[in-house]
Design a protein around this motif. Sequence first.
Motif, PDB file in Angstrom:
ATOM      1  N   ASP A  32     -78.756  34.332 -65.890  1.00 57.19           N
ATOM      2  CA  ASP A  32     -77.831  34.838 -64.881  1.00 57.19           C
ATOM      3  C   ASP A  32     -78.086  34.250 -63.501  1.00 57.19           C
ATOM      4  OD1 ASP A  32     -76.294  36.415 -66.630  1.00 57.19           O
ATOM      5  OD2 ASP A  32     -77.746  38.042 -66.517  1.00 57.19           O
ATOM      6  N   THR A  33     -79.347  34.048 -63.152  1.00 60.62           N
ATOM      7  CA  THR A  33     -79.659  33.445 -61.859  1.00 60.62           C
ATOM      8  C   THR A  33     -79.163  32.000 -61.808  1.00 60.62           C
ATOM      9  OG1 THR A  33     -81.590  34.874 -61.565  1.00 60.62           O
ATOM     10  CG2 THR A  33     -81.508  32.869 -60.228  1.00 60.62           C
ATOM     11  N   VAL A  34     -79.397  31.250 -62.872  1.00 61.84           N
ATOM     12  CA  VAL A  34     -78.924  29.861 -62.920  1.00 61.84           C
ATOM     13  C   VAL A  34     -77.397  29.830 -62.882  1.00 61.84           C
ATOM     14  CG1 VAL A  34     -78.836  27.741 -64.289  1.00 61.84           C
ATOM     15  CG2 VAL A  34     -80.978  29.017 -64.103  1.00 61.84           C
ATOM     16  N   TRP A  35     -76.750  30.704 -63.649  1.00 64.34           N
ATOM     17  CA  TRP A  35     -75.289  30.745 -63.669  1.00 64.34           C
ATOM     18  C   TRP A  35     -74.728  31.029 -62.283  1.00 64.34           C
ATOM     19  CZ3 TRP A  35     -71.517  28.820 -66.178  1.00 64.34           C
ATOM     20  CH2 TRP A  35     -70.227  29.349 -66.101  1.00 64.34           C
ATOM     21  N   ASN A  36     -75.351  31.945 -61.562  1.00 65.32           N
ATOM     22  CA  ASN A  36     -74.915  32.257 -60.205  1.00 65.32           C
ATOM     23  C   ASN A  36     -74.953  31.005 -59.325  1.00 65.32           C
ATOM     24  OD1 ASN A  36     -75.694  33.174 -57.263  1.00 65.32           O
ATOM     25  ND2 ASN A  36     -74.523  34.839 -58.197  1.00 65.32           N
ATOM     26  N   ILE A  37     -75.995  30.222 -59.423  1.00 62.21           N
ATOM     27  CA  ILE A  37     -76.131  28.996 -58.629  1.00 62.21           C
ATOM     28  C   ILE A  37     -75.102  27.952 -59.049  1.00 62.21           C
ATOM     29  CG2 ILE A  37     -77.671  27.025 -58.183  1.00 62.21           C
ATOM     30  CD1 ILE A  37     -79.983  29.170 -58.271  1.00 62.21           C
ATOM     31  N   THR A  85     -66.058  29.775 -68.757  1.00 59.95           N
ATOM     32  CA  THR A  85     -66.396  30.912 -69.589  1.00 59.95           C
ATOM     33  C   THR A  85     -67.849  31.245 -69.277  1.00 59.95           C
ATOM     34  OG1 THR A  85     -67.078  29.468 -71.397  1.00 59.95           O
ATOM     35  CG2 THR A  85     -64.792  30.230 -71.414  1.00 59.95           C
ATOM     36  N   PRO A  86     -68.323  32.401 -69.669  1.00 53.84           N
ATOM     37  CA  PRO A  86     -69.724  32.709 -69.361  1.00 53.84           C
ATOM     38  C   PRO A  86     -70.672  31.596 -69.821  1.00 53.84           C
ATOM     39  CG  PRO A  86     -68.623  34.647 -70.161  1.00 53.84           C
ATOM     40  CD  PRO A  86     -67.655  33.495 -70.347  1.00 53.84           C
ATOM     41  N   TYR A  87     -71.354  31.074 -68.847  1.00 55.04           N
ATOM     42  CA  TYR A  87     -72.437  30.107 -69.021  1.00 55.04           C
ATOM     43  C   TYR A  87     -71.988  28.673 -69.323  1.00 55.04           C
ATOM     44  CZ  TYR A  87     -74.790  34.580 -69.066  1.00 55.04           C
ATOM     45  OH  TYR A  87     -75.211  35.848 -68.743  1.00 55.04           O
ATOM     46  N   ARG A  88     -70.693  28.349 -69.110  1.00 58.02           N
ATOM     47  CA  ARG A  88     -70.245  26.958 -69.231  1.00 58.02           C
ATOM     48  C   ARG A  88     -68.965  26.766 -68.425  1.00 58.02           C
ATOM     49  NH1 ARG A  88     -66.860  23.546 -72.227  1.00 58.02           N
ATOM     50  NH2 ARG A  88     -67.778  21.478 -72.558  1.00 58.02           N
ATOM     51  N   TRP A  89     -68.938  25.694 -67.604  1.00 58.95           N
ATOM     52  CA  TRP A  89     -67.695  25.341 -66.917  1.00 58.95           C
ATOM     53  C   TRP A  89     -67.540  23.829 -66.842  1.00 58.95           C
ATOM     54  CZ3 TRP A  89     -67.445  22.778 -62.127  1.00 58.95           C
ATOM     55  CH2 TRP A  89     -68.589  22.792 -61.324  1.00 58.95           C
ATOM     56  N   THR A  90     -66.260  23.400 -66.808  1.00 60.70           N
ATOM     57  CA  THR A  90     -65.918  21.986 -66.703  1.00 60.70           C
ATOM     58  C   THR A  90     -64.897  21.810 -65.587  1.00 60.70           C
ATOM     59  OG1 THR A  90     -64.162  22.204 -68.352  1.00 60.70           O
ATOM     60  CG2 THR A  90     -66.335  21.541 -69.158  1.00 60.70           C
ATOM     61  N   TRP A  91     -64.774  20.573 -65.134  1.00 55.30           N
ATOM     62  CA  TRP A  91     -63.834  20.304 -64.058  1.00 55.30           C
ATOM     63  C   TRP A  91     -63.323  18.881 -64.112  1.00 55.30           C
ATOM     64  CZ3 TRP A  91     -66.346  19.686 -58.559  1.00 55.30           C
ATOM     65  CH2 TRP A  91     -67.463  18.848 -58.617  1.00 55.30           C
ATOM     66  N   THR A  99     -68.164  16.081 -65.072  1.00 58.04           N
ATOM     67  CA  THR A  99     -69.248  16.714 -65.811  1.00 58.04           C
ATOM     68  C   THR A  99     -68.921  18.144 -66.222  1.00 58.04           C
ATOM     69  OG1 THR A  99     -70.180  17.337 -63.674  1.00 58.04           O
ATOM     70  CG2 THR A  99     -71.111  15.390 -64.749  1.00 58.04           C
ATOM     71  N   GLY A 100     -69.497  18.529 -67.369  1.00 60.03           N
ATOM     72  CA  GLY A 100     -69.529  19.920 -67.762  1.00 60.03           C
ATOM     73  C   GLY A 100     -70.868  20.482 -67.297  1.00 60.03           C
ATOM     74  N   HIS A 101     -70.920  21.775 -67.047  1.00 61.70           N
ATOM     75  CA  HIS A 101     -72.129  22.436 -66.558  1.00 61.70           C
ATOM     76  C   HIS A 101     -72.395  23.642 -67.443  1.00 61.70           C
ATOM     77  CE1 HIS A 101     -69.954  20.502 -63.284  1.00 61.70           C
ATOM     78  NE2 HIS A 101     -71.106  20.325 -62.676  1.00 61.70           N
TER      79      HIS A 101
END
Length: 143
Positions: A32-37, A85-91, A99-101
């Motif tokens: 959750d901390t990493v996702w917030n960042i 979505t929770p714990y993955r995003w793309t742009w 990149t996907g994250h």
Amino acid sequence: MALELGTSSVSLEKTPDGRRLVVRHGADTSVDTVWNILTDTDCWADWGPSVTAVETATRYIDDGTTGRVCVAGAVWLPFEVTACTPYRWTWTVARLPATGHFVEERAGGSVVGFEIPPLATGYAPVCARACQRIATLAQQRDA
């Protein structure tokens, strides 16, 4: 994938967006901390080696978020978050797939990662550095 805390790996893998070069880094901190960042645009310049500023209507990204990102301190490029979505995003950046994250839970912490399109494999060292910075920022927050 087993990954020691504080270490990085690079591999070619099948992702939800097809074959990508995937850079991962083990972090001694919560998912959750990493996702917030990862989703807080106010933090992007802190961890993105090529990002110097971000302009968007919302601080935290979501599916469909748009804005501009300044790279190398000089060039402003439009972006759109294409999936979140929770714990993955793309742009897309300048309408090109970027990149996907993601962040994954693991015993004793988490793994932060980037998925790089095959034509951008030269970007892997930059993504590895970004993963390291994210892990450091997350560990500082959890301390």
